[in-house]
Design a protein around this motif. Structure first.
Motif, mmCIF file in Angstrom:
data_model
loop_
_atom_site.group_PDB
_atom_site.id
_atom_site.type_symbol
_atom_site.label_atom_id
_atom_site.label_comp_id
_atom_site.label_asym_id
_atom_site.label_seq_id
_atom_site.Cartn_x
_atom_site.Cartn_y
_atom_site.Cartn_z
ATOM 1 N N ASN A 7 28.947 63.466 46.608
ATOM 2 C CA ASN A 7 27.520 63.210 46.411
ATOM 3 C C ASN A 7 27.203 61.753 46.081
ATOM 4 O O ASN A 7 26.333 61.460 45.271
ATOM 5 N N GLY A 8 27.937 60.838 46.674
ATOM 6 C CA GLY A 8 27.669 59.418 46.498
ATOM 7 C C GLY A 8 28.114 58.822 45.183
ATOM 8 O O GLY A 8 27.677 57.750 44.804
ATOM 9 N N HIS A 9 28.996 59.506 44.460
ATOM 10 C CA HIS A 9 29.457 59.016 43.157
ATOM 11 C C HIS A 9 30.918 58.573 43.211
ATOM 12 O O HIS A 9 31.748 59.226 43.840
ATOM 13 N N LEU A 10 31.209 57.470 42.524
ATOM 14 C CA LEU A 10 32.593 57.034 42.354
ATOM 15 C C LEU A 10 33.197 57.712 41.136
ATOM 16 O O LEU A 10 34.301 58.221 41.173
ATOM 17 N N ASP A 11 32.471 57.702 40.033
ATOM 18 C CA ASP A 11 32.886 58.362 38.793
ATOM 19 C C ASP A 11 31.631 58.569 37.950
ATOM 20 O O ASP A 11 30.512 58.481 38.457
ATOM 21 N N GLU A 12 31.798 58.813 36.658
ATOM 22 C CA GLU A 12 30.657 59.094 35.791
ATOM 23 C C GLU A 12 29.720 57.897 35.631
ATOM 24 O O GLU A 12 28.533 58.050 35.419
ATOM 25 N N LYS A 13 30.280 56.692 35.682
ATOM 26 C CA LYS A 13 29.482 55.497 35.418
ATOM 27 C C LYS A 13 28.896 54.860 36.676
ATOM 28 O O LYS A 13 27.883 54.178 36.609
ATOM 29 N N TYR A 14 29.541 55.028 37.785
ATOM 30 C CA TYR A 14 29.147 54.295 38.979
ATOM 31 C C TYR A 14 28.726 55.214 40.117
ATOM 32 O O TYR A 14 29.316 56.262 40.344
ATOM 33 N N ARG A 15 27.730 54.782 40.787
ATOM 34 C CA ARG A 15 27.265 55.433 42.005
ATOM 35 C C ARG A 15 27.524 54.445 43.129
ATOM 36 O O ARG A 15 27.621 53.256 42.901
ATOM 37 N N VAL A 16 27.655 54.937 44.320
ATOM 38 C CA VAL A 16 27.943 54.032 45.425
ATOM 39 C C VAL A 16 26.724 53.893 46.326
ATOM 40 O O VAL A 16 25.932 54.821 46.484
ATOM 41 N N GLN A 17 26.573 52.700 46.843
ATOM 42 C CA GLN A 17 25.547 52.441 47.841
ATOM 43 C C GLN A 17 26.297 52.090 49.121
ATOM 44 O O GLN A 17 27.128 51.181 49.132
ATOM 45 N N LEU A 18 26.021 52.815 50.185
ATOM 46 C CA LEU A 18 26.702 52.576 51.453
ATOM 47 C C LEU A 18 25.822 51.709 52.340
ATOM 48 O O LEU A 18 24.628 51.946 52.462
ATOM 49 N N ARG A 19 26.454 50.729 52.961
ATOM 50 C CA ARG A 19 25.753 49.851 53.903
ATOM 51 C C ARG A 19 26.581 49.750 55.165
ATOM 52 O O ARG A 19 27.805 49.703 55.115
ATOM 53 N N MET A 20 25.901 49.690 56.288
ATOM 54 C CA MET A 20 26.605 49.586 57.560
ATOM 55 C C MET A 20 26.502 48.167 58.098
ATOM 56 O O MET A 20 25.420 47.600 58.173
ATOM 57 N N ASP A 21 27.650 47.621 58.455
ATOM 58 C CA ASP A 21 27.696 46.318 59.099
ATOM 59 C C ASP A 21 27.180 46.507 60.525
ATOM 60 O O ASP A 21 27.763 47.251 61.302
ATOM 61 N N LYS A 22 26.091 45.864 60.863
ATOM 62 C CA LYS A 22 25.463 46.051 62.173
ATOM 63 C C LYS A 22 26.302 45.524 63.329
ATOM 64 O O LYS A 22 26.170 45.970 64.449
ATOM 65 N N MET A 23 27.183 44.575 63.062
ATOM 66 C CA MET A 23 28.000 44.012 64.141
ATOM 67 C C MET A 23 29.189 44.914 64.474
ATOM 68 O O MET A 23 29.488 45.137 65.639
ATOM 69 N N THR A 24 29.870 45.411 63.449
ATOM 70 C CA THR A 24 31.083 46.200 63.686
ATOM 71 C C THR A 24 30.848 47.704 63.580
ATOM 72 O O THR A 24 31.632 48.490 64.102
ATOM 73 N N GLY A 25 29.804 48.111 62.873
ATOM 74 C CA GLY A 25 29.553 49.530 62.652
ATOM 75 C C GLY A 25 30.332 50.095 61.486
ATOM 76 O O GLY A 25 30.255 51.284 61.189
ATOM 77 N N ASP A 26 31.092 49.243 60.779
ATOM 78 C CA ASP A 26 31.854 49.695 59.625
ATOM 79 C C ASP A 26 30.914 49.923 58.441
ATOM 80 O O ASP A 26 29.998 49.146 58.207
ATOM 81 N N ILE A 27 31.188 50.976 57.700
ATOM 82 C CA ILE A 27 30.415 51.258 56.500
ATOM 83 C C ILE A 27 31.136 50.631 55.312
ATOM 84 O O ILE A 27 32.338 50.793 55.151
ATOM 85 N N VAL A 28 30.373 49.911 54.510
ATOM 86 C CA VAL A 28 30.904 49.198 53.360
ATOM 87 C C VAL A 28 30.341 49.828 52.102
ATOM 88 O O VAL A 28 29.162 50.185 52.034
ATOM 89 N N GLU A 29 31.183 49.950 51.075
ATOM 90 C CA GLU A 29 30.774 50.526 49.792
ATOM 91 C C GLU A 29 30.337 49.434 48.830
ATOM 92 O O GLU A 29 31.005 48.417 48.719
ATOM 93 N N TRP A 30 29.268 49.703 48.110
ATOM 94 C CA TRP A 30 28.823 48.820 47.037
ATOM 95 C C TRP A 30 28.681 49.682 45.798
ATOM 96 O O TRP A 30 27.892 50.624 45.763
ATOM 97 N N ALA A 31 29.453 49.373 44.771
ATOM 98 C CA ALA A 31 29.379 50.136 43.528
ATOM 99 C C ALA A 31 28.164 49.676 42.741
ATOM 100 O O ALA A 31 27.935 48.484 42.561
ATOM 101 N N VAL A 32 27.408 50.634 42.247
ATOM 102 C CA VAL A 32 26.210 50.346 41.473
ATOM 103 C C VAL A 32 26.355 51.036 40.129
ATOM 104 O O VAL A 32 26.606 52.242 40.062
ATOM 105 N N HIS A 33 26.193 50.270 39.041
ATOM 106 C CA HIS A 33 26.279 50.838 37.695
ATOM 107 C C HIS A 33 25.001 51.635 37.447
ATOM 108 O O HIS A 33 23.914 51.199 37.777
ATOM 109 N N ARG A 34 25.159 52.802 36.861
ATOM 110 C CA ARG A 34 23.971 53.617 36.569
ATOM 111 C C ARG A 34 23.201 53.101 35.407
ATOM 112 O O ARG A 34 23.619 52.676 34.437
#
Length: 131
Positions: free
Chosen positions: A104-131
């Motif tokens: 459900n988009g969570h790394l652990d109890e403290k962090y949630r992840v934001q997914l972004r797609m690189d438009k050139m390669t199509g790779d999805i990149v993770e960005w950890a976001v502190h809650r």
């Protein structure tokens, strides 16, 4: 492990495909799918062998698509996160999408992840976001 019978069955099917390097293809099948259920792999090879436009380059992708289907839950998660994502990009990022679809988009109890797609390669990149 792919048994000798399954190996010979697939080799016989693929031998009829024009221009296909059967030896190299069978080696790749053993390497990529050796640990999977041989019946699923043989069924996929049989379905793929009947397709048009097969080449040594695209046959492994087509077999993989048959052997490892994309779960509906992962497809739904991917479409929610990226409404314009296509099947190719979902398959390219299947591991990361599968993980976050089940967590459900969570790394652990403290962090949630934001997914972004690189438009050139199509790779999805993770960005950890502190809650």
């Amino acid at each position: 492990m792919v048994s000798t019978d399954a190996y010979e069955f697939m080799q016989g099917l693929l031998a009829d495909v024009p221009g296909l390097d059967v030896t190299a293809t069978m080696k790749n099948i053993k390497q990529r799918f050796g640990g999977m259920d041989e019946q699923h792999v043989a069924d996929a090879a049989e379905q793929v062998a009947q397709m048009d436009g097969l080449t040594t380059d695209n046959i492994m992708d087509r077999i993989r698509d048959k052997v490892i289907p994309i779960p509906d839950s992962v497809r739904e998660f991917a479409k929610r996160a990226f409404p314009d994502i296509d099947e190719k990009r979902i398959r390219q990022n299947l591991s990361i999408l599968s993980y976050y679809a089940t967590h459900n988009g969570h790394l652990d109890e403290k962090y949630r992840v934001q997914l972004r797609m690189d438009k050139m390669t199509g790779d999805i990149v993770e960005w950890a976001v502190h809650r």
